[in-house]
Design a protein around this motif. Structure first.
Motif, PDB file in Angstrom:
ATOM      1  N   LEU A 233       4.044  23.864 -48.632  1.00 11.69           N
ATOM      2  CA  LEU A 233       2.864  24.314 -47.877  1.00 11.69           C
ATOM      3  C   LEU A 233       1.549  23.883 -48.521  1.00 11.69           C
ATOM      4  O   LEU A 233       0.507  23.927 -47.865  1.00 11.69           O
ATOM      5  CB  LEU A 233       2.873  25.840 -47.732  1.00 11.69           C
ATOM      6  CG  LEU A 233       4.001  26.441 -46.884  1.00 11.69           C
ATOM      7  CD1 LEU A 233       3.882  27.955 -46.861  1.00 11.69           C
ATOM      8  CD2 LEU A 233       3.948  25.890 -45.455  1.00 11.69           C
ATOM      9  N   PHE A 234       1.596  23.474 -49.783  1.00 12.19           N
ATOM     10  CA  PHE A 234       0.362  23.147 -50.506  1.00 12.19           C
ATOM     11  C   PHE A 234       0.381  21.700 -50.977  1.00 12.19           C
ATOM     12  O   PHE A 234       1.433  21.083 -51.119  1.00 12.19           O
ATOM     13  CB  PHE A 234       0.183  24.076 -51.714  1.00 12.19           C
ATOM     14  CG  PHE A 234      -0.095  25.500 -51.360  1.00 12.19           C
ATOM     15  CD1 PHE A 234      -1.393  25.957 -51.241  1.00 12.19           C
ATOM     16  CD2 PHE A 234       0.946  26.379 -51.123  1.00 12.19           C
ATOM     17  CE1 PHE A 234      -1.659  27.270 -50.913  1.00 12.19           C
ATOM     18  CE2 PHE A 234       0.695  27.702 -50.791  1.00 12.19           C
ATOM     19  CZ  PHE A 234      -0.610  28.147 -50.683  1.00 12.19           C
ATOM     20  N   LYS A 235      -0.799  21.163 -51.221  1.00 11.66           N
ATOM     21  CA  LYS A 235      -0.936  19.842 -51.813  1.00 11.66           C
ATOM     22  C   LYS A 235      -2.174  19.845 -52.701  1.00 11.66           C
ATOM     23  O   LYS A 235      -3.075  20.689 -52.530  1.00 11.66           O
ATOM     24  CB  LYS A 235      -1.036  18.765 -50.739  1.00 11.66           C
ATOM     25  CG  LYS A 235      -2.233  18.905 -49.818  1.00 11.66           C
ATOM     26  CD  LYS A 235      -2.163  17.950 -48.645  1.00 11.66           C
ATOM     27  CE  LYS A 235      -2.131  16.511 -49.047  1.00 11.66           C
ATOM     28  NZ  LYS A 235      -2.187  15.610 -47.863  1.00 11.66           N
ATOM     29  N   THR A 236      -2.240  18.929 -53.626  1.00 11.48           N
ATOM     30  CA  THR A 236      -3.396  18.829 -54.512  1.00 11.48           C
ATOM     31  C   THR A 236      -4.156  17.542 -54.217  1.00 11.48           C
ATOM     32  O   THR A 236      -3.561  16.510 -53.899  1.00 11.48           O
ATOM     33  CB  THR A 236      -2.948  18.842 -55.986  1.00 11.48           C
ATOM     34  OG1 THR A 236      -2.044  17.754 -56.211  1.00 11.48           O
ATOM     35  CG2 THR A 236      -2.276  20.149 -56.350  1.00 11.48           C
ATOM     36  N   ARG A 237      -5.486  17.632 -54.315  1.00 12.40           N
ATOM     37  CA  ARG A 237      -6.335  16.464 -54.093  1.00 12.40           C
ATOM     38  C   ARG A 237      -7.615  16.626 -54.900  1.00 12.40           C
ATOM     39  O   ARG A 237      -8.328  17.628 -54.751  1.00 12.40           O
ATOM     40  CB  ARG A 237      -6.656  16.303 -52.614  1.00 12.40           C
ATOM     41  CG  ARG A 237      -7.487  15.038 -52.294  1.00 12.40           C
ATOM     42  CD  ARG A 237      -7.975  15.060 -50.861  1.00 12.40           C
ATOM     43  NE  ARG A 237      -6.862  15.056 -49.930  1.00 12.40           N
ATOM     44  CZ  ARG A 237      -6.983  15.375 -48.631  1.00 12.40           C
ATOM     45  NH1 ARG A 237      -8.169  15.742 -48.165  1.00 12.40           N
ATOM     46  NH2 ARG A 237      -5.940  15.346 -47.843  1.00 12.40           N
ATOM     47  N   ASP A 238      -7.906  15.638 -55.734  1.00 15.36           N
ATOM     48  CA  ASP A 238      -9.126  15.639 -56.549  1.00 15.36           C
ATOM     49  C   ASP A 238      -9.259  16.921 -57.365  1.00 15.36           C
ATOM     50  O   ASP A 238     -10.353  17.504 -57.470  1.00 15.36           O
ATOM     51  CB  ASP A 238     -10.364  15.457 -55.659  1.00 15.36           C
ATOM     52  CG  ASP A 238     -10.328  14.141 -54.901  1.00 15.36           C
ATOM     53  OD1 ASP A 238      -9.756  13.171 -55.422  1.00 15.36           O
ATOM     54  OD2 ASP A 238     -10.857  14.109 -53.763  1.00 15.36           O
ATOM     55  N   GLY A 239      -8.140  17.398 -57.896  1.00 11.26           N
ATOM     56  CA  GLY A 239      -8.184  18.592 -58.726  1.00 11.26           C
ATOM     57  C   GLY A 239      -8.300  19.886 -57.949  1.00 11.26           C
ATOM     58  O   GLY A 239      -8.464  20.960 -58.545  1.00 11.26           O
ATOM     59  N   ARG A 240      -8.212  19.836 -56.614  1.00 10.45           N
ATOM     60  CA  ARG A 240      -8.285  21.044 -55.788  1.00 10.45           C
ATOM     61  C   ARG A 240      -6.923  21.348 -55.180  1.00 10.45           C
ATOM     62  O   ARG A 240      -6.122  20.448 -54.946  1.00 10.45           O
ATOM     63  CB  ARG A 240      -9.310  20.879 -54.663  1.00 10.45           C
ATOM     64  CG  ARG A 240     -10.750  20.711 -55.132  1.00 10.45           C
ATOM     65  CD  ARG A 240     -11.689  20.668 -53.943  1.00 10.45           C
ATOM     66  NE  ARG A 240     -11.299  19.618 -53.005  1.00 10.45           N
ATOM     67  CZ  ARG A 240     -11.669  19.589 -51.717  1.00 10.45           C
ATOM     68  NH1 ARG A 240     -12.399  20.558 -51.222  1.00 10.45           N
ATOM     69  NH2 ARG A 240     -11.294  18.592 -50.942  1.00 10.45           N
ATOM     70  N   ILE A 241      -6.684  22.612 -54.889  1.00  9.19           N
ATOM     71  CA  ILE A 241      -5.457  23.039 -54.214  1.00  9.19           C
ATOM     72  C   ILE A 241      -5.772  23.216 -52.730  1.00  9.19           C
ATOM     73  O   ILE A 241      -6.717  23.925 -52.367  1.00  9.19           O
ATOM     74  CB  ILE A 241      -4.918  24.362 -54.792  1.00  9.19           C
ATOM     75  CG1 ILE A 241      -4.775  24.247 -56.307  1.00  9.19           C
ATOM     76  CG2 ILE A 241      -3.598  24.724 -54.139  1.00  9.19           C
ATOM     77  CD1 ILE A 241      -3.813  23.174 -56.746  1.00  9.19           C
ATOM     78  N   LEU A 242      -4.985  22.554 -51.882  1.00 12.29           N
ATOM     79  CA  LEU A 242      -5.185  22.623 -50.438  1.00 12.29           C
ATOM     80  C   LEU A 242      -3.921  23.140 -49.766  1.00 12.29           C
ATOM     81  O   LEU A 242      -2.807  22.804 -50.173  1.00 12.29           O
ATOM     82  CB  LEU A 242      -5.516  21.241 -49.866  1.00 12.29           C
ATOM     83  CG  LEU A 242      -6.716  20.508 -50.462  1.00 12.29           C
ATOM     84  CD1 LEU A 242      -6.783  19.088 -49.905  1.00 12.29           C
ATOM     85  CD2 LEU A 242      -8.014  21.256 -50.163  1.00 12.29           C
ATOM     86  N   VAL A 243      -4.099  23.992 -48.765  1.00 19.19           N
ATOM     87  CA  VAL A 243      -2.968  24.455 -47.968  1.00 19.19           C
ATOM     88  C   VAL A 243      -2.895  23.609 -46.696  1.00 19.19           C
ATOM     89  O   VAL A 243      -3.924  23.269 -46.110  1.00 19.19           O
ATOM     90  CB  VAL A 243      -3.100  25.959 -47.613  1.00 19.19           C
ATOM     91  CG1 VAL A 243      -4.326  26.237 -46.752  1.00 19.19           C
ATOM     92  CG2 VAL A 243      -1.850  26.454 -46.896  1.00 19.19           C
ATOM     93  N   LYS A 244      -1.696  23.232 -46.305  1.00 19.19           N
ATOM     94  CA  LYS A 244      -1.509  22.426 -45.092  1.00 19.19           C
ATOM     95  C   LYS A 244      -1.639  23.321 -43.863  1.00 19.19           C
ATOM     96  O   LYS A 244      -0.911  24.304 -43.714  1.00 19.19           O
ATOM     97  CB  LYS A 244      -0.130  21.761 -45.102  1.00 19.19           C
ATOM     98  CG  LYS A 244       0.069  20.766 -46.226  1.00 19.19           C
ATOM     99  CD  LYS A 244       1.482  20.197 -46.185  1.00 19.19           C
ATOM    100  CE  LYS A 244       1.739  19.266 -47.357  1.00 19.19           C
ATOM    101  NZ  LYS A 244       3.136  18.752 -47.354  1.00 19.19           N
ATOM    102  N   GLY A 245      -2.578  22.979 -42.988  1.00 16.28           N
ATOM    103  CA  GLY A 245      -2.746  23.719 -41.741  1.00 16.28           C
ATOM    104  C   GLY A 245      -1.973  23.054 -40.609  1.00 16.28           C
ATOM    105  O   GLY A 245      -1.394  21.979 -40.775  1.00 16.28           O
ATOM    106  N   CYS A 246      -1.952  23.695 -39.459  1.00 13.05           N
ATOM    107  CA  CYS A 246      -1.294  23.063 -38.307  1.00 13.05           C
ATOM    108  C   CYS A 246      -2.169  21.925 -37.785  1.00 13.05           C
ATOM    109  O   CYS A 246      -3.375  21.868 -38.042  1.00 13.05           O
ATOM    110  CB  CYS A 246      -1.016  24.089 -37.212  1.00 13.05           C
ATOM    111  SG  CYS A 246      -2.460  24.940 -36.582  1.00 13.05           S
TER     112      CYS A 246
END
Length: 259
Positions: A233-246
């Protein structure tokens, strides 16, 4: 043998029928109905039908053609008079009544959509859900704005504020795969295949969404180990944690509201 085309270059197909076709997987039956409707003015001699030509156009075997026609006859999408050998292609409103269709929306089916009815119907249903979300969002916004006016008495000032308030965390064109699967009574993998096919045909555009989450990247691995259900459900980008939305979906077929 060539048959005269009686209709215009498109049909406005009730979305209720598209939903029925998807739920029951009657894609070729629907394609045959559309073709019979295209080459007739509502009546056509059964013996005059060029079966081999129809099979080539719809990309089906003769046996499959017979099964499709029998389905249309059995379910009264097409009527038949044995004495006169005439087939009667039923109107949209008759079929919609038979399947207990409720939606007032129609999707425009152009004849160059032939043999991609499955994806046309899918995008029509997606458009219907987006339209429903828009109406619901507007109704909630209007209701909340009116309530604020009654409570405050400052109608002019507050109505502007509430008209621009984000009442939904999701946008109206963000529809989850789970909702589509539930509405159509099918699996998540089937919805993914339908979405992919519609995108390839350019009936649908899909944009992936991610949202920042207030989780310290230093503790993210520890967080994942403690919560195994969030895997994927999550991914990292540029040192940030992002949750995958629909996904956000943008439909490229014309949808109209019937009067």
């Amino acid at each position: 043998m060539e048959l005269k085309v009686f209709s215009t270059e498109y049909f406005n197909v009730p979305v209720s029928i598209c939903e029925f076709v998807l739920k029951n997987k009657k894609y070729k039956e629907f394609a045959l109905y559309l073709y019979l409707k295209q080459i007739s003015n509502g009546k056509i001699k059964r013996k005059s039908l060029p079966v081999k030509s129809i099979c080539n156009i719809l990309q089906i075997e003769v046996r499959h053609y017979r099964n499709c026609l029998n389905y249309l006859l059995r379910n009264n999408w097409v009527g038949y008079n044995e004495k006169t050998d005439v087939l009667f292609v039923r109107k949209w409103k008759v079929i919609k009544w038979q399947i207990n269709g409720k939606s007032r929306l129609s999707a425009r089916y152009y004849f160059n959509y032939r043999n991609s009815e499955k994806y046309f119907c899918f995008v029509a249903v997606v458009s219907s859900l987006i339209s429903s979300n828009i109406r619901e969002s507007k109704n909630k916004r209007d209701l909340r704005s009116k309530k604020a006016e009654r409570l405050s008495g400052r109608s002019n000032q507050l109505s502007t504020v509430f008209d621009h308030a984000p009442f939904y965390s999701l946008q109206t064109n963000m529809i989850t795969t789970q909702i589509l699967a539930k509405n159509l009574g099918t699996s998540l993998s089937t919805i993914s295949l339908l979405k992919k096919g519609a995108v390839n045909l350019k009936y649908l555009e899909v944009r992936k969404n991610t949202f920042p989450v207030d989780i310290d990247p230093k503790y993210f691995n520890e967080y994942k180990c403690a919560n195994p259900e969030i895997k994927g459900l999550f991914k990292t980008r540029d040192g940030r944690i992002l949750v995958k939305g629909c996904d956000s979906m943008f439909c490229n077929i014309v949808v109209l509201r019937r009067q």
